[in-house]
Scaffold this motif. Structure first.
Motif, mmCIF file in Angstrom:
data_model
loop_
_atom_site.group_PDB
_atom_site.id
_atom_site.type_symbol
_atom_site.label_atom_id
_atom_site.label_comp_id
_atom_site.label_asym_id
_atom_site.label_seq_id
_atom_site.Cartn_x
_atom_site.Cartn_y
_atom_site.Cartn_z
ATOM 1 N N ALA A 257 0.839 -1.200 0.000
ATOM 2 C CA ALA A 257 0.000 0.000 0.000
ATOM 3 C C ALA A 257 0.875 1.252 0.000
ATOM 4 O O ALA A 257 1.838 1.346 0.760
ATOM 5 N N TYR A 258 0.516 2.215 -0.843
ATOM 6 C CA TYR A 258 1.324 3.428 -0.980
ATOM 7 C C TYR A 258 0.433 4.653 -1.046
ATOM 8 O O TYR A 258 -0.526 4.684 -1.820
ATOM 9 N N ASN A 259 0.710 5.629 -0.208
ATOM 10 C CA ASN A 259 -0.010 6.898 -0.220
ATOM 11 C C ASN A 259 0.902 7.945 -0.860
ATOM 12 O O ASN A 259 1.847 8.405 -0.227
ATOM 13 N N PRO A 260 0.642 8.317 -2.122
ATOM 14 C CA PRO A 260 1.549 9.249 -2.808
ATOM 15 C C PRO A 260 1.583 10.634 -2.192
ATOM 16 O O PRO A 260 2.569 11.349 -2.323
ATOM 17 N N GLY A 261 0.518 11.032 -1.520
ATOM 18 C CA GLY A 261 0.493 12.355 -0.911
ATOM 19 C C GLY A 261 1.482 12.500 0.228
ATOM 20 O O GLY A 261 2.000 13.579 0.484
ATOM 21 N N GLU A 262 1.759 11.386 0.927
ATOM 22 C CA GLU A 262 2.658 11.420 2.080
ATOM 23 C C GLU A 262 3.927 10.608 1.844
ATOM 24 O O GLU A 262 4.857 10.662 2.636
ATOM 25 N N GLY A 263 3.952 9.827 0.764
ATOM 26 C CA GLY A 263 5.084 8.942 0.545
ATOM 27 C C GLY A 263 5.097 7.801 1.545
ATOM 28 O O GLY A 263 6.138 7.229 1.842
ATOM 29 N N ALA A 264 3.924 7.463 2.096
ATOM 30 C CA ALA A 264 3.829 6.439 3.135
ATOM 31 C C ALA A 264 3.635 5.063 2.511
ATOM 32 O O ALA A 264 2.945 4.915 1.510
ATOM 33 N N ILE A 265 4.256 4.050 3.112
ATOM 34 C CA ILE A 265 4.192 2.701 2.562
ATOM 35 C C ILE A 265 3.885 1.658 3.629
ATOM 36 O O ILE A 265 4.092 1.867 4.814
ATOM 37 N N GLY A 266 3.355 0.537 3.159
ATOM 38 C CA GLY A 266 3.248 -0.645 3.982
ATOM 39 C C GLY A 266 2.032 -0.760 4.877
ATOM 40 O O GLY A 266 1.118 0.063 4.847
ATOM 41 N N LEU A 267 2.044 -1.806 5.677
ATOM 42 C CA LEU A 267 0.916 -2.146 6.546
ATOM 43 C C LEU A 267 0.532 -1.007 7.481
ATOM 44 O O LEU A 267 -0.650 -0.788 7.749
ATOM 45 N N CYS A 268 1.532 -0.291 7.997
ATOM 46 C CA CYS A 268 1.279 0.800 8.944
ATOM 47 C C CYS A 268 1.524 2.169 8.334
ATOM 48 O O CYS A 268 1.530 3.177 9.040
ATOM 49 N N GLN A 269 1.762 2.201 7.011
ATOM 50 C CA GLN A 269 1.977 3.465 6.299
ATOM 51 C C GLN A 269 3.112 4.289 6.911
ATOM 52 O O GLN A 269 2.937 5.431 7.318
ATOM 53 N N TRP A 270 4.301 3.675 6.948
ATOM 54 C CA TRP A 270 5.478 4.380 7.451
ATOM 55 C C TRP A 270 5.907 5.442 6.443
ATOM 56 O O TRP A 270 5.857 5.222 5.231
ATOM 57 N N GLU A 271 6.347 6.591 6.921
ATOM 58 C CA GLU A 271 6.759 7.672 6.043
ATOM 59 C C GLU A 271 8.007 8.364 6.583
ATOM 60 O O GLU A 271 8.405 8.159 7.714
ATOM 61 N N GLY A 272 8.614 9.175 5.748
ATOM 62 C CA GLY A 272 9.763 9.962 6.160
ATOM 63 C C GLY A 272 10.889 9.117 6.717
ATOM 64 O O GLY A 272 11.284 8.099 6.145
#
Length: 358
Positions: A257-272
């Protein structure tokens, strides 16, 4: 100087909950402004760099040594000037990001002061009403912070998009230079409603959507697989369900899973910085970052290290709903808008997993 930007906020000793919240914001904003400048960042123009590469070849050993290779000299000059042009455009957008951050911080400070001023003196107000008024103000501030984060994220995305085009063979620019800057993110887009705003070490303290290496498609893992794994890690059934209720909102149990607005990835949407740490964690094991065991192990690595405070809150929860709320508030640190959904998911998962053993 960055110190010219005033991030100070008025204290409210009569409102201890609000005061603690605002005090934290004040500290974070001061560090943010110190990191990105005071809003006077200057762009490097393409015109200012025009011919810089060529000027390096007018005199000296390069011309003498390669005088018999004029075609190579010309190509080299073209490459240098093309690189200058591309970097100048990135520099201009970088200045825009810095100045956007400062503008949004200045506006945010003004908005917070206005919200705080709207809260009446709470010295003689009954505790339930006092808490209600403070939480209302905090929610308003939280919304303002969210709006500011979105504005800065938009500015950063414009910079990131342009940097990626430098190495895109389909982009419209003349000339190219070896080892150009670009991004190789292959995560599929995810449009979930997590709404995370985690602390990170990306530009301006925001999520960094650039990846150091290409990443393949993710795995669709079942809730029961993760549930059993979490039980083996020492979580109670209720706590495991609480974590899963969050993952369902964050990623739908898709490791890619990828959120392009935040650059977040994965099961827990890790970013930065947390995304960078996840990628390094996977690389150190010689495994794919989309391996679900890697992602859950990294979550445990954080919970038993940098996120130990969140771990304590989750381990103290004695119901699926409480665990879901704790994981959201202390580990995900989302806006809280989807917390009710996370809790509902957790309760449903706890019920469906009642007969599942580790």
């Amino acid at each position: 100087m960055a110190d010219d930007v005033d991030t100070s906020l008025p204290p409210r000793p009569d409102a201890p909950i609000l005061n603690a919240f605002v005090s934290h914001i004040e500290t974070v904003l001061a560090k943010l402004v110190k990191a990105v400048g005071n809003g006077s960042a200057k762009s490097i123009t393409v015109e200012g760099l025009n011919g810089l590469g060529e000027s390096q070849l007018k005199d000296g050993d390069l011309v003498k040594k390669y005088s018999a290779k004029q075609d190579d000299d010309t190509k080299y000059k073209d490459d240098l000037n093309s690189l200058d042009s591309n970097i100048a455009q990135i520099a201009a957008k970088s200045a825009d990001v810095s100045n956007t951050v400062t503008k949004e911080v200045t506006k945010l400070v003004s908005d917070i002061k206005e919200i705080m001023a709207s809260v009446p003196n709470l010295t003689d107000v009954a505790l339930p009403r006092s808490i209600e008024l403070q939480m209302s103000a905090i929610n308003q501030i939280d919304e303002k912070v969210d709006n500011a984060a979105k504005a800065v994220s938009t500015a950063y995305d414009a910079l990131d998009d342009h940097a990626g085009k430098i190495t895109d063979p389909e982009s419209d620019h003349s000339g190219s230079a070896p080892n150009s800057i670009g991004s190789g993110n292959q995560f599929p887009a995810y449009t979930g409603s997590g709404g995370n705003r985690r602390n990170s070490t990306g530009p301006a303290g925001l999520g960094n959507s650039a990846s150091a290496q290409p990443i393949g498609a993710g795995q669709r893992v079942t809730a029961s697989e993760i549930y059993k794994y979490l039980l083996s890690k020492g979580f109670t059934p209720e706590q495991a369900a609480g974590i899963l209720g969050n993952m369902q909102v964050e990623s739908g149990f898709d490791t890619g899973a990828y959120n392009p607005g935040e650059g977040a990835i994965g099961l827990c949407q890790w970013e930065g910085g947390r995304r960078t740490n996840l990628e390094a964690f996977a690389a150190a094991q010689g495994k794919s970052v989309t391996d679900w065991h890697v992602q859950v192990d990294f979550m445990m690595h954080e919970l038993q290290g940098t996120e130990s405070g969140a771990y304590g809150q989750i381990k103290a929860a004695n119901s699926a709903g409480a665990a879901a709320a704790a994981f959201d508030q202390y580990y995900e640190r989302s806006s809280g808008e989807a917390r009710g959904q996370r809790v509902a998911n957790a309760n449903s998962i706890a019920s469906s997993m009642a007969g599942v053993a580790a």
